[in-house]
Design a protein around this motif. Sequence first.
Motif, short mmCIF file in Angstrom:
data_model
loop_
_atom_site.label_atom_id
_atom_site.label_comp_id
_atom_site.label_asym_id
_atom_site.label_seq_id
_atom_site.Cartn_x
_atom_site.Cartn_y
_atom_site.Cartn_z
N ALA A 32 0.82 -1.20 0.00
CA ALA A 32 0.00 0.00 0.00
C ALA A 32 0.86 1.26 0.00
CB ALA A 32 -0.94 -0.01 1.21
N ILE B 172 -2.15 1.00 -7.85
CA ILE B 172 -3.33 0.79 -7.00
C ILE B 172 -4.39 1.82 -7.35
CG2 ILE B 172 -4.23 0.81 -4.65
CD1 ILE B 172 -1.58 -0.32 -3.69
N VAL C 225 -9.21 0.57 -3.02
CA VAL C 225 -9.21 -0.49 -2.02
C VAL C 225 -10.58 -0.50 -1.34
CG1 VAL C 225 -8.10 -1.45 0.03
CG2 VAL C 225 -6.74 -0.15 -1.62
N VAL D 112 -8.45 -5.24 -3.46
CA VAL D 112 -7.52 -4.26 -4.03
C VAL D 112 -7.70 -4.24 -5.56
CG1 VAL D 112 -5.12 -3.54 -4.25
CG2 VAL D 112 -5.90 -4.73 -2.17
N GLY E 64 -6.45 -2.80 -9.13
CA GLY E 64 -5.28 -2.22 -9.77
C GLY E 64 -5.57 -1.78 -11.19
#
Length: 222
Positions: free
Chosen positions: A109, A168, A171, A180, A182
């Motif tokens: 993260a 990222i 979330v 998560v 992406g």
Amino acid sequence: MMGHAGMAALAVRYLRSAGTPAPEARPPDPMPRPVLRAVRADEQPPPAPGELRRVLGRFASGVTVITAPGAGGEPPAGFACQSFASLSLDPPLVVFMVGRTSTTWPRIARAGVFCVNILGAGQGTLCKAFAVSSAQAADKFAGVRHSPAPVTGSPLLAGVPAWVDCEIHAVHTGGDHLIVVGRVEALGAEESEGRKGNENADEDGPLIFHGSTFGTFTAFDA
């Protein structure tokens, strides 16, 4: 170009136009709070975790290693992950799930980026090396050849059949796990022509996880 042995061909597709500035946005919350709800007296209680694990273990999945570069002087991070999937083609998004108690996730993260290394049938030992907790392994990357992924610099493990380089995007909370999302920035795969019908397909195919054991994939005509 990437220096990966066994990569017959590497197809790299950049998904962010060169020179196009990324829109400013707040970084996603790495630890969104779970939504809790009490079970009413007239409701059936949820299945026990052990039963859920037993039944859902019948679902076969591929296996990946999620990696990220070190942020702020930290070493690179990585963990074995079977809960990975494609999410969207436009925009290009993928998703993986990670436990809220993971000691590796906070490091990913902080990096804000990650690379999905999709493992092949002969990489079970590599998977096991990344399946241990970061608290139990001093350096999961010890003896593992890797190079920087082209956009994010996340560790791209040598010899993987395919990889997906991501930033990222979001979330979300998912009970005792985090979801998560992406955004795909680049991806690649080794040449697969001629694999179908190959007598060595089990060795060349993907690594499969089913019922707490590793297996292989065999193609056949429908």
